[in-house]
Design a protein around this motif. Structure first.
Motif, PDB file in Angstrom:
ATOM      1  N   ARG A 201      13.213  74.692  80.541  1.00  0.00           N
ATOM      2  CA  ARG A 201      12.748  73.448  79.941  1.00  0.00           C
ATOM      3  C   ARG A 201      11.282  73.199  80.295  1.00  0.00           C
ATOM      4  N   SER A 209      10.562  75.030  84.073  1.00  0.00           N
ATOM      5  CA  SER A 209      11.583  75.223  85.103  1.00  0.00           C
ATOM      6  C   SER A 209      12.852  75.730  84.446  1.00  0.00           C
ATOM      7  N   GLU A 211      16.777  75.547  84.565  1.00  0.00           N
ATOM      8  CA  GLU A 211      17.845  74.695  85.081  1.00  0.00           C
ATOM      9  C   GLU A 211      19.207  75.382  84.957  1.00  0.00           C
ATOM     10  N   TYR A 212      20.157  74.838  85.723  1.00  0.00           N
ATOM     11  CA  TYR A 212      21.561  75.272  85.687  1.00  0.00           C
ATOM     12  C   TYR A 212      21.748  76.719  86.142  1.00  0.00           C
ATOM     13  N   ASP A 252      22.599  70.946  96.794  1.00  0.00           N
ATOM     14  CA  ASP A 252      22.327  71.199  95.376  1.00  0.00           C
ATOM     15  C   ASP A 252      23.394  72.109  94.779  1.00  0.00           C
ATOM     16  N   TYR A 254      22.780  73.563  91.791  1.00  0.00           N
ATOM     17  CA  TYR A 254      22.008  74.589  91.093  1.00  0.00           C
ATOM     18  C   TYR A 254      20.672  74.817  91.808  1.00  0.00           C
ATOM     19  N   HIS A 256      16.651  75.324  91.976  1.00  0.00           N
ATOM     20  CA  HIS A 256      15.485  74.830  91.241  1.00  0.00           C
ATOM     21  C   HIS A 256      14.513  75.996  91.102  1.00  0.00           C
TER      22      HIS A 256
END
Length: 287
Positions: A201, A209, A211-212, A252, A254, A256
Motif C-alpha cells: 500500500r 509498506s 501489510e498482512y 503484532d 503481522y 511491518h
C-alpha cells in the motif's frame, strides 16, 4: 613721458639662413641622384647605416615584445556587430547541445522500457507523462494515451524497472494513472524468496509498506517484492520493489515491512501501458 613700444625683432638673418639651407639641400639631393653608387654621398650614406645598424637592431629587439602584445590585444578586439553575432552563435550551439543531450537521455529511457517489455514478453503501449500530481498528497499522473489508442480503465502501468500503477480514468486521448505510492493504492504482492504474500500500500507521504505479512514468514532487507497476480488486477511476476526495513513487535500479528519501489516515481517521463492479457511470468520458486 612717452611709453616706448617693443620693436619687432629683425628676421632678415634667419630668413637668409633658411634660404641657404634649402639651396644646400637641393644641391646635395641633385648631386646624390646624379652621382653613381660609388659616389661620395652614397658611400657616406652606407657608412652611416653601417654605424647605426647595431643600434637599430637593439631597438628592434627591445620593442618587439611591446609590439607583439599590441598586436595580440588588437586581435582580441571585436566590433559590436561581431560580438552580437558570436553571442547569437554561442546561444544556438548551446541550444543544439541541450537538445542532443535530451534526445540521448530519452533514447536511453525508451531502450530500458522496451527491454523490460521484451524480456517479459508483454504487450505494451508507450506513453508520455503530460500531467503531474496536483498536490503533495495525490499520487496521480496523466499520460497522453487514451481509449482511441486502446487504453481502458484498470490497465497496469510500468516504468523501466517495474510497476508504477494502473489507469483509473480514461478519455479519448489521455488517461489518469494512480501510482502505487498513492494512499488509495493496493497491490497484491509476495516476497520472491519465501513466497510470503501480503498487500503493498501507498501512503500520504508516498512511502510503500507491505501489510498482512505473517509474523511466521521470514522477511529480510533486500528481498524482492513481486506482484502475486491475486485478484486479477495486476499480472503475476511484475517487480514492485525491494524490502528496505522489517519491524515486528511482540504483540503484532503481522510484520511491518517497508518497501522501496523499483521504478523511479518522481520525475517519470515515459511509461508503458500493458494492453495485452496478463502473463504468467516465471519468477522462480513455488507458491
Amino acid at each position: 613721458m612717452a611709453m616706448k613700444l617693443p620693436q619687432p625683432e629683425r628676421s632678415g638673418g634667419t630668413n637668409a639662413l633658411l634660404a641657404a639651407l634649402v639651396v644646400v639641400s637641393l644641391i646635395i639631393t641633385t648631386v646624390y641622384y646624379r652621382e653613381g653608387d660609388n659616389g661620395l654621398l652614397h658611400r657616406a650614406r652606407r657608412g652611416t647605416e653601417a654605424l647605426t645598424a647595431p643600434v637599430s637592431a637593439v631597438g628592434e629587439w627591445a620593442t618587439s615584445p611591446l609590439r607583439a602584445t599590441g598586436e595580440w590585444f588588437s586581435g582580441l578586439s571585436v566590433s559590436r556587430d561581431e560580438y552580437n553575432t558570436l553571442k547569437t552563435q554561442n546561444a544556438e550551439l548551446r541550444s543544439s547541445v541541450a537538445e542532443l543531450e535530451e534526445a540521448r537521455l530519452e533514447n536511453e529511457r525508451l531502450r530500458e522500457l522496451v527491454g523490460f517489455i521484451e524480456a517479459r514478453k508483454l504487450e505494451g503501449l508507450g506513453a508520455r507523462v503530460i500531467g503531474r500530481p496536483a498536490s503533495a498528497w495525490e499520487g496521480v499522473i496523466t499520460i497522453d494515451r487514451g481509449s482511441a489508442d486502446g487504453v481502458d480503465i484498470g490497465m497496469p502501468i510500468l516504468g523501466a524497472q517495474g510497476l508504477l500503477g494502473q489507469t483509473i480514468d480514461v478519455t479519448a486521448y489521455s488517461a489518469k494513472v494512480r501510482l502505487i505510492t498513492d494512499q488509495r493504492s493496493g497491490v497484491a504482492a509476495l516476497i520472491q524468496s519465501t513466497r510470503a504474500d501480503g498487500v503493498v500500500r501507498g501512503s500520504i507521504d508516498g512511502a510503500l509498506s507491505m501489510e498482512y505479512v505473517s509474523r511466521e514468514s521470514t522477511v529480510v532487507v533486500g528481498d524482492v517484492v513481486l506482484t502475486s497476480g491475486m485478484g486479477g488486477v495486476y499480472p503475476k511476476g511484475l517487480i514492485v520493489g525491494e524490502v528496505s526495513d522489517v519491524q515486528l513487535a511482540a504483540n503484532d500479528l503481522y510484520q511491518h515491512v517497508v518497501v522501496r519501489p523499483s521504478s523511479r516515481i518522481s520525475g517519470i517521463e515515459e511509461v508503458i501501458v500493458l494492453v495485452g492479457a496478463p502473463p504468467t511470468a516465471d519468477v522462480g520458486g513455488g507458491e
